[in-house]
Design an enzyme around this catalytic site. Structure first.
Site, PDB file in Angstrom:
ATOM      1  N   ARG A 207       0.841  -1.208   0.000  1.00  0.00           N
ATOM      2  CA  ARG A 207       0.000   0.000   0.000  1.00  0.00           C
ATOM      3  C   ARG A 207       0.871   1.252   0.000  1.00  0.00           C
ATOM      4  O   ARG A 207       0.551   2.247  -0.661  1.00  0.00           O
ATOM      5  CB  ARG A 207      -0.934  -0.020   1.210  1.00  0.00           C
ATOM      6  CG  ARG A 207      -2.087  -0.999   1.048  1.00  0.00           C
ATOM      7  CD  ARG A 207      -3.121  -0.837   2.146  1.00  0.00           C
ATOM      8  NE  ARG A 207      -2.673  -1.340   3.433  1.00  0.00           N
ATOM      9  CZ  ARG A 207      -2.890  -2.573   3.881  1.00  0.00           C
ATOM     10  NH1 ARG A 207      -3.527  -3.448   3.140  1.00  0.00           N
ATOM     11  NH2 ARG A 207      -2.471  -2.936   5.083  1.00  0.00           N
ATOM     12  N   PHE A 223     -10.552  -7.758  -5.901  1.00  0.00           N
ATOM     13  CA  PHE A 223     -10.594  -8.467  -4.615  1.00  0.00           C
ATOM     14  C   PHE A 223     -10.241  -7.460  -3.516  1.00  0.00           C
ATOM     15  O   PHE A 223      -9.384  -7.697  -2.660  1.00  0.00           O
ATOM     16  CB  PHE A 223      -9.615  -9.648  -4.578  1.00  0.00           C
ATOM     17  CG  PHE A 223      -9.761 -10.620  -5.715  1.00  0.00           C
ATOM     18  CD1 PHE A 223     -10.713 -11.636  -5.651  1.00  0.00           C
ATOM     19  CD2 PHE A 223      -8.949 -10.535  -6.833  1.00  0.00           C
ATOM     20  CE1 PHE A 223     -10.841 -12.556  -6.694  1.00  0.00           C
ATOM     21  CE2 PHE A 223      -9.070 -11.436  -7.879  1.00  0.00           C
ATOM     22  CZ  PHE A 223     -10.013 -12.447  -7.814  1.00  0.00           C
ATOM     23  N   ASP A 295      -5.177  -8.825  -5.801  1.00  0.00           N
ATOM     24  CA  ASP A 295      -4.776  -9.500  -4.562  1.00  0.00           C
ATOM     25  C   ASP A 295      -5.874 -10.475  -4.146  1.00  0.00           C
ATOM     26  O   ASP A 295      -6.639 -10.223  -3.209  1.00  0.00           O
ATOM     27  CB  ASP A 295      -4.540  -8.452  -3.465  1.00  0.00           C
ATOM     28  CG  ASP A 295      -4.104  -9.087  -2.149  1.00  0.00           C
ATOM     29  OD1 ASP A 295      -3.531 -10.191  -2.188  1.00  0.00           O
ATOM     30  OD2 ASP A 295      -4.340  -8.472  -1.089  1.00  0.00           O
ATOM     31  N   CYS A 335      -1.217 -15.173  -1.865  1.00  0.00           N
ATOM     32  CA  CYS A 335      -1.000 -15.476  -0.452  1.00  0.00           C
ATOM     33  C   CYS A 335      -1.105 -16.973  -0.202  1.00  0.00           C
ATOM     34  O   CYS A 335      -1.253 -17.410   0.937  1.00  0.00           O
ATOM     35  CB  CYS A 335      -1.990 -14.713   0.424  1.00  0.00           C
ATOM     36  SG  CYS A 335      -3.720 -15.091   0.107  1.00  0.00           S
TER      37      CYS A 335
END
Length: 392
Positions: A207, A223, A295, A335
């Protein structure tokens, strides 16, 4: 305490301080393990480690001590204090939301602690650590001194392969949203029923990078969950940021995040949709965005999911790449801990060929320094982020 005797030759990983003992390495067991503690001994009966016992998991023991120290309040307190010292060294200014204890990365396998301002959330990820709740909770209160500590027990279900939704907090038990700062921006963690412990703290560095390059650009966040990427982009001067997610409650929180930071809330910037379907529609319409953030949730939760997950990552990246304007940026993430960084990069490369677009890999960025990874357990490094720049 249960005593786990290893098969001959299976002690090597333990002697290298790897904290996981798999059920297939066990030759025999003695004791009932009702206190959640396990002593691991080699084939000759010599004690080599102590840890948390999870009889229903493939990882039957997660090891806390290789020097004979018992997993108890004293050890928990010491590990949490060491973790807290690390955070004081690495957290950026104006940041009160962070991972305080990162399981194996802080030598506390099976335990996570996230701090959101005055509220801390501790998640017990294994059956064994659930049995240690009282001492772990006391250690967390002593070391991190939160005004409120919420404890989630997900270990028993997780070890049995169950995926149950989190129950709501009992009446009067806690707040729904815990406010905190990240690099001077206000966010709210949904500590009662949100994803993970309530917020994706592991994406703070990504970010921050997005904020630094967003000025004057359009941003599409796929997402998006609660829209933190878009808030960071708007703080960096983005001319527009759009959140796409399937959850209405997540998008409602995304709106609150914008309001809390003084940004206008335009309903056209919040799209509730299946992201794959939305991507196909945008690709068919030949949309063009200066920055696309992709993401998705973990596509591979077990090894049998890897082939299907690879197809999903290739599909979503192919579509996302087609939306990036020449000279624009794509941040694509995985992830899925079972998906290696090397394989993920190969999948993304293959997606770029299918998209017919040339990209350069400008940076790799995983979780921040408050998510340390033990050199003894590299499997703890799960988040993979690739910053890709499209050729002009």
């Amino acid at each position: 305490m249960i005593r786990l005797a290893l098969k001959p030759g299976r002690e090597e990983s333990v002697l290298r301080r790897h904290p996981w003992v798999f059920s297939g390495a066990i030759a025999s067991e003695s004791g009932d393990g009702s206190d959640g503690r396990a002593e691991v001994v080699d084939a000759a009966g010599r004690p080599i480690a102590l840890g948390a016992y999870s009889p229903h998991s493939q990882i039957v023991a997660r090891l806390w001590s290789f020097d004979g120290r018992s997993p108890d309040l004293t050890l928990f307190r010491g590990r949490f204090e060491a973790a807290w010292r690390l955070r004081k060294d690495v957290l950026p200014a104006e940041t009160t939301g962070f991972r305080a204890v990162n399981s194996e990365g802080d030598l506390c396998p099976g335990v996570l602690v996230d701090v959101f301002g005055e509220v801390a959330v501790m998640e017990l990820l294994t059956e064994g650590t659930e049995l240690w709740r009282a001492d772990l909770e006391l250690a967390a209160r002593e070391v991190f001194a939160p005004a409120r500590l919420i404890v989630r027990e997900s270990g028993s279900d997780r070890d049995r392969g169950l995926r149950r939704p989190l129950p709501p907090l009992p009446p009067g038990e806690g707040v729904d949203y815990a406010p905190f700062l990240e690099n001077g921006l206000w966010f709210f963690a949904d500590v009662s029923s949100g994803q993970k412990t309530g917020f994706y703290l592991d994406q703070r560095e990504n970010r921050s990078r997005l904020r630094s390059l967003a000025n004057g650009r359009s941003v599409l966040d796929l997402f998006s969950y609660s829209g933190a990427f878009s808030v960071a982009a708007l703080a960096g001067g983005a001319r527009r940021a759009v959140d796409v997610d399937s959850s209405e409650s997540a998008l409602a929180l995304a709106r609150e995040h914008r309001r809390a930071n003084g940004f206008l809330v335009d309903e056209s910037d919040f799209v509730r949709a299946d992201v794959f379907e939305d991507l196909r529609r945008r690709a068919a319409a030949r949309e063009s965005w200066d920055v696309v953030v992709c993401d998705p949730p973990a596509f591979a939760k077990k090894r049998g999911d890897l082939r299907r997950a690879a197809r999903g990552y290739q599909d979503v990246n192919r579509l996302a790449m087609s939306l990036v304007a020449p000279g624009g940026w794509l941040l694509t993430c995985s992830c899925s801990g079972l998906l290696s960084a090397d394989l993920f990069q190969k999948i993304v490369f293959s997606a770029s060929l299918e998209a017919g677009a040339a990209f350069a890999l400008a940076a790799r960025q995983g979780a921040g320094a408050d998510h340390p990874v033990s050199l003894d357990c590299p499997e703890g490094e799960y988040l993979k982020g690739l910053w890709l720049h499209r050729a002009s």
